[in-house]
Design a protein around this motif. Sequence first.
Motif, PDB file in Angstrom:
ATOM      1  N   UNK A   1       0.053  19.245  -9.284  1.00 48.88           N
ATOM      2  CA  UNK A   1       1.412  17.953  -9.399  1.00 48.88           C
ATOM      3  C   UNK A   1       0.510  17.190 -10.521  1.00 48.88           C
ATOM      4  N   UNK A   2       1.476  16.600 -11.588  1.00 45.86           N
ATOM      5  CA  UNK A   2       1.666  15.429 -12.886  1.00 45.86           C
ATOM      6  C   UNK A   2       1.256  14.473 -11.479  1.00 45.86           C
ATOM      7  N   UNK A   3       1.131  13.250 -12.381  1.00 42.73           N
ATOM      8  CA  UNK A   3       1.301  12.013 -11.802  1.00 42.73           C
ATOM      9  C   UNK A   3       2.181  11.036 -13.084  1.00 42.73           C
ATOM     10  N   UNK A   4       3.121  10.905 -12.638  1.00 47.13           N
ATOM     11  CA  UNK A   4       3.360   9.837 -13.541  1.00 47.13           C
ATOM     12  C   UNK A   4       4.164   8.407 -13.663  1.00 47.13           C
ATOM     13  N   UNK A   5       4.216   7.821 -14.458  1.00 47.20           N
ATOM     14  CA  UNK A   5       5.037   6.554 -14.346  1.00 47.20           C
ATOM     15  C   UNK A   5       5.658   6.256 -15.292  1.00 47.20           C
ATOM     16  N   UNK A   6       6.875   5.657 -15.851  1.00 47.16           N
ATOM     17  CA  UNK A   6       8.227   5.380 -16.177  1.00 47.16           C
ATOM     18  C   UNK A   6       7.908   3.881 -16.806  1.00 47.16           C
ATOM     19  N   UNK A  19       9.768   5.239 -21.370  1.00 45.04           N
ATOM     20  CA  UNK A  19       8.284   6.248 -21.901  1.00 45.04           C
ATOM     21  C   UNK A  19       7.777   6.189 -20.435  1.00 45.04           C
ATOM     22  N   UNK A  20       8.047   7.854 -20.704  1.00 47.49           N
ATOM     23  CA  UNK A  20       7.324   8.496 -19.393  1.00 47.49           C
ATOM     24  C   UNK A  20       5.794   8.204 -20.080  1.00 47.49           C
ATOM     25  N   UNK A  21       4.807   7.884 -18.704  1.00 48.30           N
ATOM     26  CA  UNK A  21       3.767   8.074 -18.889  1.00 48.30           C
ATOM     27  C   UNK A  21       3.456   9.159 -18.101  1.00 48.30           C
ATOM     28  N   UNK A  22       2.303  10.326 -18.353  1.00 49.03           N
ATOM     29  CA  UNK A  22       2.479  11.669 -17.543  1.00 49.03           C
ATOM     30  C   UNK A  22       0.675  11.775 -17.630  1.00 49.03           C
ATOM     31  N   UNK A  33       8.074  20.110 -23.549  1.00 46.35           N
ATOM     32  CA  UNK A  33       9.757  21.635 -23.624  1.00 46.35           C
ATOM     33  C   UNK A  33      10.661  21.742 -22.170  1.00 46.35           C
ATOM     34  N   UNK A  34      10.021  22.319 -21.772  1.00 48.90           N
ATOM     35  CA  UNK A  34      10.382  22.604 -20.319  1.00 48.90           C
ATOM     36  C   UNK A  34      10.313  21.344 -19.344  1.00 48.90           C
ATOM     37  N   UNK A  35       9.329  19.769 -19.510  1.00 50.87           N
ATOM     38  CA  UNK A  35       9.458  18.791 -18.908  1.00 50.87           C
ATOM     39  C   UNK A  35      10.973  17.569 -19.368  1.00 50.87           C
ATOM     40  N   UNK A  36      10.813  18.148 -20.679  1.00 47.10           N
ATOM     41  CA  UNK A  36      11.872  17.340 -21.557  1.00 47.10           C
ATOM     42  C   UNK A  36      13.751  17.915 -20.942  1.00 47.10           C
ATOM     43  N   UNK A  37      13.038  19.230 -21.112  1.00 48.17           N
ATOM     44  CA  UNK A  37      14.356  19.609 -20.833  1.00 48.17           C
ATOM     45  C   UNK A  37      14.848  19.783 -19.301  1.00 48.17           C
ATOM     46  N   UNK A  38      13.874  19.669 -18.820  1.00 51.39           N
ATOM     47  CA  UNK A  38      14.025  19.429 -16.948  1.00 51.39           C
ATOM     48  C   UNK A  38      14.822  18.145 -16.393  1.00 51.39           C
ATOM     49  N   UNK A  39      14.122  16.795 -17.205  1.00 50.24           N
ATOM     50  CA  UNK A  39      14.530  15.358 -17.688  1.00 50.24           C
ATOM     51  C   UNK A  39      15.769  15.859 -17.616  1.00 50.24           C
ATOM     52  N   UNK A  40      16.183  16.178 -18.805  1.00 51.00           N
ATOM     53  CA  UNK A  40      17.470  16.632 -19.440  1.00 51.00           C
ATOM     54  C   UNK A  40      19.233  16.224 -18.095  1.00 51.00           C
ATOM     55  N   UNK A  41      18.671  17.126 -17.784  1.00 48.37           N
ATOM     56  CA  UNK A  41      19.173  18.790 -16.340  1.00 48.37           C
ATOM     57  C   UNK A  41      19.456  17.494 -15.137  1.00 48.37           C
ATOM     58  N   UNK A  48      17.083   9.526 -18.705  1.00 47.25           N
ATOM     59  CA  UNK A  48      16.072  10.129 -19.343  1.00 47.25           C
ATOM     60  C   UNK A  48      14.904   9.627 -20.776  1.00 47.25           C
ATOM     61  N   UNK A  49      13.836   9.755 -20.101  1.00 49.69           N
ATOM     62  CA  UNK A  49      12.455   9.095 -21.479  1.00 49.69           C
ATOM     63  C   UNK A  49      13.355   9.947 -22.420  1.00 49.69           C
ATOM     64  N   UNK A  50      13.138   8.058 -23.634  1.00 48.82           N
ATOM     65  CA  UNK A  50      12.910   8.695 -24.694  1.00 48.82           C
ATOM     66  C   UNK A  50      11.724   9.052 -25.726  1.00 48.82           C
TER      67      UNK A  50
END
Length: 85
Positions: A1-6, A19-22, A33-41, A48-50
């Motif tokens: 599991x990833x940890x994330x802060x925006x 900015x998503x810090x992961x 690419x999967x992370x970006x696609x999941x956020x957009x969906x 959605x982070x830039x």
Amino acid sequence: MAECAVVPVPDEAVTNRLLACVVVRECDAADVARLMRTCRERLPYCMVPHHFAFHDTLPRTSTGKVDRRALLTGAGRDSQTSAGR
């Protein structure tokens, strides 16, 4: 599991960009690419982070919270990827 802060990054053109810090154990281009696609969906367009920044660990304050100020200065940043919005 990833940890994330925006973190909101000041930008004169649009007020703030996200900015998503992961923190991830291992990451390759397909994972990014999967992370970006999941956020957009799954997120509204404005959420959605830039950019995504990948770290070994997230910096912490003395109380154990994520130090968002340190993230803005790039503390511990390994790499950064644009979300291509």
